[in-house]
Enzyme design. Structure first.
Site, PDB file in Angstrom:
ATOM      1  N   LYS A  86       0.843  -1.203   0.000  1.00  0.00           N
ATOM      2  CA  LYS A  86       0.000   0.000   0.000  1.00  0.00           C
ATOM      3  C   LYS A  86       0.871   1.244   0.000  1.00  0.00           C
ATOM      4  O   LYS A  86       0.741   2.132   0.842  1.00  0.00           O
ATOM      5  CB  LYS A  86      -0.979  -0.018   1.175  1.00  0.00           C
ATOM      6  CG  LYS A  86      -1.927  -1.222   1.088  1.00  0.00           C
ATOM      7  CD  LYS A  86      -2.947  -1.280   2.184  1.00  0.00           C
ATOM      8  CE  LYS A  86      -3.826  -2.506   2.090  1.00  0.00           C
ATOM      9  NZ  LYS A  86      -3.125  -3.803   2.249  1.00  0.00           N
TER      10      LYS A  86
HETATM   11  P1  OMP Z   1      -7.247 -12.104   5.161  1.00  0.00           P
HETATM   12  O1  OMP Z   1      -8.282 -11.287   5.842  1.00  0.00           O
HETATM   13  O2  OMP Z   1      -6.367 -12.870   6.118  1.00  0.00           O
HETATM   14  O3  OMP Z   1      -7.790 -12.963   4.062  1.00  0.00           O
HETATM   15  O4  OMP Z   1      -6.200 -11.080   4.478  1.00  0.00           O
HETATM   16  C1  OMP Z   1      -6.612  -9.971   3.764  1.00  0.00           C
HETATM   17  C2  OMP Z   1      -5.409  -9.299   3.115  1.00  0.00           C
HETATM   18  O5  OMP Z   1      -5.854  -8.344   2.163  1.00  0.00           O
HETATM   19  C3  OMP Z   1      -4.505  -8.539   4.076  1.00  0.00           C
HETATM   20  O6  OMP Z   1      -3.183  -8.596   3.584  1.00  0.00           O
HETATM   21  C4  OMP Z   1      -5.010  -7.130   3.999  1.00  0.00           C
HETATM   22  O7  OMP Z   1      -4.024  -6.183   4.304  1.00  0.00           O
HETATM   23  C5  OMP Z   1      -5.412  -7.037   2.517  1.00  0.00           C
HETATM   24  N1  OMP Z   1      -6.499  -6.089   2.214  1.00  0.00           N
HETATM   25  C6  OMP Z   1      -7.678  -6.136   2.900  1.00  0.00           C
HETATM   26  O8  OMP Z   1      -7.912  -7.004   3.740  1.00  0.00           O
HETATM   27  N2  OMP Z   1      -8.658  -5.211   2.629  1.00  0.00           N
HETATM   28  C7  OMP Z   1      -8.507  -4.268   1.674  1.00  0.00           C
HETATM   29  O9  OMP Z   1      -9.426  -3.505   1.447  1.00  0.00           O
HETATM   30  C8  OMP Z   1      -7.324  -4.221   0.941  1.00  0.00           C
HETATM   31  C9  OMP Z   1      -6.342  -5.169   1.163  1.00  0.00           C
HETATM   32  C10 OMP Z   1      -5.248  -5.222   0.197  1.00  0.00           C
HETATM   33  O10 OMP Z   1      -4.918  -4.177  -0.365  1.00  0.00           O
HETATM   34  O11 OMP Z   1      -4.770  -6.287  -0.132  1.00  0.00           O
END
Ligand code: OMP
Length: 274
Positions: A96
């Site tokens: 990010k």
């Molecule tokens: P889990 O919730 O473990 O499946 O992981 C979600 C991943 O996506 C993490 O690395 C978050 O930082 C990322 N993420 C989000 O959860 N929400 C968003 O809106 C954006 C991201 C991202 O940019 O990847």
């Protein structure tokens, strides 16, 4: 000349018949005990997950915070993890990033030229100059945060600006920045209405959709609204819901089972809607 990001993405999604992206958000506190006999337990964890799932995914996403938090070995862990991922699979560096121009250039150097991720997540808050350094190569994509999956997304992303929510302005700008066809958007799986709206505005852009599993996003609407008209170009990220399927020595096997379950569910919805 290297193939464009979109053609690489389509190729791997067709080859593995999968829109699944596994999030390698490897928390050192959750790595099983037996891996601590190795010099780099995080890498050993990733290696086993990758080897057990590489035929089931289109992408792996590495949230670099999980490595930076561990300390000086971060660079090597990410580097070795990337080296383990087959060349044809999309790698997403989730940092990010986004800063004033000269600082963003240094960030892009790290993600795009040093680690050489196929894609990077970028925060658009600082405008075009923050994103531009990530858009230099046709084979590398910048995923711009549009609507995020978390509750606090509403603090700024939905503010009414000139008659529409702020995130729609982000989407419109991202469309303008897409002259090399290497811009994508991040839209949370917890936001199906917004996903539907955004897919209409950008029918041909890749969408990175996190929030399935631990964050309880809805898989059916993610597939239905997140894909392009061919049932492709959505990258559905699942981290904890796959990589921590077991705390034991069999974690990679269990991760494979979870990945198969999600891939098959996604494909069942693709059959239904496309
Ligand atoms: P889990 O919730 O473990 O499946 O992981 C979600 C991943 O996506 C993490 O690395 C978050 O930082 C990322 N993420 C989000 O959860 N929400 C968003 O809106 C954006 C991201 C991202 O940019 O990847």
């Amino acid at each position: 000349m290297k193939q464009s990001f979109i053609s690489k993405l389509k190729k791997i999604q067709r080859k593995t018949n999968s829109l699944l992206c596994i999030g390698l958000d490897t928390d050192v506190l959750k790595v099983p005990e037996f891996l601590f006999k190795y010099e780099d337990p995080q890498y050993e964890f990733n290696r086993r997950i990758i080897d057990a799932t590489k035929d089931l995914v289109c992408a792996y996403k590495i949230n670099t915070a999980f490595y930076e938090a561990v300390g000086e070995h971060c660079w090597y862990t990410v580097h070795h993890t990337l080296a383990r991922i087959p060349e044809e699979i999309i790698t997403i560096g989730d940092g990010k990033r986004g800063d004033i121009g000269n600082s963003a250039e240094k960030q892009a150097h790290q993600f795009c030229f040093d680690w050489e991720f196929a894609a990077t997540t970028v925060n658009p808050y600082m405008g075009k100059e923050a994103v531009e350094p990530f858009l230099q190569r046709r084979d590398q994509c910048a995923f711009v945060l549009a609507v995020t999956s978390n509750k606090s997304a509403k603090d700024f992303q939905y503010l009414n600006v000139k008659g529409k929510p702020l995130y729609e302005h982000v989407v419109a700008q991202a469309k303008k920045w897409n002259t090399k066809k290497n811009v994508g958007l991040v839209v949370g799986a917890t936001k199906p209405e917004e996903l539907k709206r955004i897919r209409k505005i950008v029918p041909d852009m890749p969408l990175l959709i996190p929030g399935i599993g631990a964050q309880k996003g809805d898989l059916e609407s993610t597939v239905r609204y997140g894909c392009d008209k061919h049932g492709e170009l959505a990258i559905i990220n699942i981290g904890r819901g796959i990589i921590y399927s077991s705390e034991g020595d069999n974690f990679a096997e269990r991760a494979r089972e979870a990945a198969i379950k999600y891939r098959d569910q996604i494909n069942a919805y693709r059959e239904q809607y496309f």
